[in-house]
Write a protein that holds these residues in place. Structure first.
Motif, PDB file in Angstrom:
ATOM      1  N   UNK A 120       0.814  -1.223   0.000  1.00  0.00           N
ATOM      2  CA  UNK A 120       0.000   0.000   0.000  1.00  0.00           C
ATOM      3  C   UNK A 120       0.840   1.262   0.000  1.00  0.00           C
ATOM      4  N   UNK A 121       2.091   1.154   0.458  1.00  0.00           N
ATOM      5  CA  UNK A 121       2.914   2.353   0.585  1.00  0.00           C
ATOM      6  C   UNK A 121       4.382   1.994   0.525  1.00  0.00           C
ATOM      7  N   UNK A 122       5.187   3.008   0.254  1.00  0.00           N
ATOM      8  CA  UNK A 122       6.642   2.926   0.334  1.00  0.00           C
ATOM      9  C   UNK A 122       7.098   3.965   1.345  1.00  0.00           C
ATOM     10  N   UNK A 140       8.907   0.241  -8.654  1.00  0.00           N
ATOM     11  CA  UNK A 140       7.850  -0.666  -9.112  1.00  0.00           C
ATOM     12  C   UNK A 140       6.581  -0.487  -8.267  1.00  0.00           C
ATOM     13  N   UNK A 141       6.769  -0.401  -6.942  1.00  0.00           N
ATOM     14  CA  UNK A 141       5.609  -0.260  -6.058  1.00  0.00           C
ATOM     15  C   UNK A 141       4.887   1.066  -6.309  1.00  0.00           C
ATOM     16  N   UNK A 142       5.654   2.137  -6.482  1.00  0.00           N
ATOM     17  CA  UNK A 142       5.054   3.456  -6.723  1.00  0.00           C
ATOM     18  C   UNK A 142       4.320   3.462  -8.064  1.00  0.00           C
ATOM     19  N   UNK A 143       4.915   2.857  -9.075  1.00  0.00           N
ATOM     20  CA  UNK A 143       4.256   2.779 -10.382  1.00  0.00           C
ATOM     21  C   UNK A 143       2.953   1.987 -10.308  1.00  0.00           C
ATOM     22  N   UNK A 144       2.882   1.050  -9.353  1.00  0.00           N
ATOM     23  CA  UNK A 144       1.659   0.257  -9.170  1.00  0.00           C
ATOM     24  C   UNK A 144       0.636   0.947  -8.278  1.00  0.00           C
ATOM     25  N   UNK A 145       0.936   2.185  -7.848  1.00  0.00           N
ATOM     26  CA  UNK A 145      -0.048   2.951  -7.094  1.00  0.00           C
ATOM     27  C   UNK A 145       0.207   3.072  -5.606  1.00  0.00           C
ATOM     28  N   UNK A 146       1.335   2.559  -5.097  1.00  0.00           N
ATOM     29  CA  UNK A 146       1.627   2.675  -3.663  1.00  0.00           C
ATOM     30  C   UNK A 146       1.878   4.135  -3.284  1.00  0.00           C
ATOM     31  N   UNK A 147       1.407   4.526  -2.114  1.00  0.00           N
ATOM     32  CA  UNK A 147       1.668   5.874  -1.589  1.00  0.00           C
ATOM     33  C   UNK A 147       3.132   5.980  -1.188  1.00  0.00           C
ATOM     34  N   UNK A 148       3.785   7.058  -1.617  1.00  0.00           N
ATOM     35  CA  UNK A 148       5.221   7.217  -1.371  1.00  0.00           C
ATOM     36  C   UNK A 148       5.434   8.270  -0.303  1.00  0.00           C
TER      37      UNK A 148
END
Length: 336
Positions: A120-122, A140-148
């Motif tokens: 869900x987040x980074x 990769x996680x951010x590109x998949x929509x994770x909150x940074x």
């Protein structure tokens, strides 16, 4: 006896590097003055790589009485922010040193080291061993929509060998790859680290004094959080650097070092070209920056009065940067 600066407050949030220590060495007078305080202290640090216990162990080595509950890190502030957005046990990619993952687990989240489905987040903080592979996982996680979320944006990190890339530089690598910026940062100069520190102290923020050496992180962070601050000249910033940077934050108090805690608060008064603080009287030509100390020989009062003169000259009298620098250099030379 007049009320001392320390007695005016019910809690203290204290920066570490430049205030308490320089590298592995204690700053002169710092340990004794902090041990003498009769109010709770929280040590707040932008260092996201270490756990609170790691930091507490370092401070114990300097002679301070401190445990992990007396330490608040930017990782903890970041983890608390992420925990306010997502349910307990949500998977969060931990980027940085051990302090990042530990803070996430403490906040009831599940730290992971890969961009697995459902992240869900980074939470990105500094770590000396952060690899390109881990930065790629963050991308990769951010590109998949994770909150940074970033623990802090410090671009550089002073080390015993020189200046190294800090968390801000590592954030930049991920930003280039993703084309976005972190949605939030929680370390100084942002307010969350101070808010968490005040909560830990358990006293109203109006009764808390923040102490720091850096104007653009410690003092600006205190201002952003609505806290009074004491700026000491034992670390990064000095009177000349204050003069050179337009729009610098304004500390509530300014002094050479933490011995100021044992004295009544230094509050300068300004009347035209004359500033008084305690036994010190300054006369300033705002056009040229020529400074004359016409009375007194109190270094703390000189620092406080000069700081007030720089603020007044910049914000009220319209003095040029060159004039402010000349003023600051004159005061610095007198301080030795």
């Amino acid at each position: 006896m007049p009320e001392t600066l320390a007695e005016r407050y019910a809690g203290v949030v204290c920066d570490l590097d430049g205030v308490v220590r320089r590298g592995a060495q204690a700053v002169p007078y710092a340990v004794d003055r902090l041990l003498a305080l009769r109010v709770p202290i929280v040590y707040a640090t932008n260092n996201a790589s270490l756990t609170p216990q790691d930091v507490a162990n370092q401070l114990l080595g300097l002679g301070l009485r401190v445990g992990p509950t007396n330490v608040v890190t930017s990782s903890q502030a970041g983890a608390a922010y992420v925990a306010s957005l997502f349910p307990p046990d949500s998977p969060v990619l931990a980027v940085g040193g051990p302090g990042v993952a530990a803070a996430l687990a403490e906040a009831g989240l599940r730290p992971v080291d890969q961009a697995e489905p459902g992240v869900v987040a980074v939470l990105q903080g500094y770590g000396a061993d952060v690899t390109a592979a881990l930065l790629a996982e963050a991308s990769y996680a951010i590109e998949d929509g994770a909150t940074w979320v970033a623990t802090n944006r410090d671009a550089t990190l002073p080390t015993h060998r020189g200046i190294a890339p800090g968390n801000g530089a590592l954030i930049g690598a991920v930003a280039v790859a993703t084309g976005v910026q972190p949605s939030a940062a929680t370390g100084k100069p942002e307010a969350p680290l101070y808010h968490l520190s005040v909560t830990r102290l358990g006293v109203p923020k109006t009764d808390v004094l923040a102490i720091g050496d850096r104007l653009d992180t410690d003092i600006l962070g205190a201002m952003n959080a609505g806290l009074d601050s004491l700026w000491v000249l034992t670390g990064v910033d000095d009177l000349v650097s204050f003069a050179r940077s337009a729009g610098r934050p304004v500390p509530t108090y300014a002094a050479r070092d933490l011995r100021a805690l044992d004295r009544p608060p230094m509050v300068p008064s300004v009347r035209g070209q004359t500033l008084r603080c305690g036994s010190v009287s300054l006369s300033v030509d705002w056009a040229s920056g020529v400074l004359r100390v016409t009375d007194g020989d109190d270094p703390d009062a000189l620092v406080a009065a000069t700081t007030a003169a720089l603020v007044h000259g910049r914000d009220v009298a319209g003095a040029s940067v060159d004039a402010l620098v000349r003023l600051a250099e004159t005061a610095a030379a007198r301080l030795g």
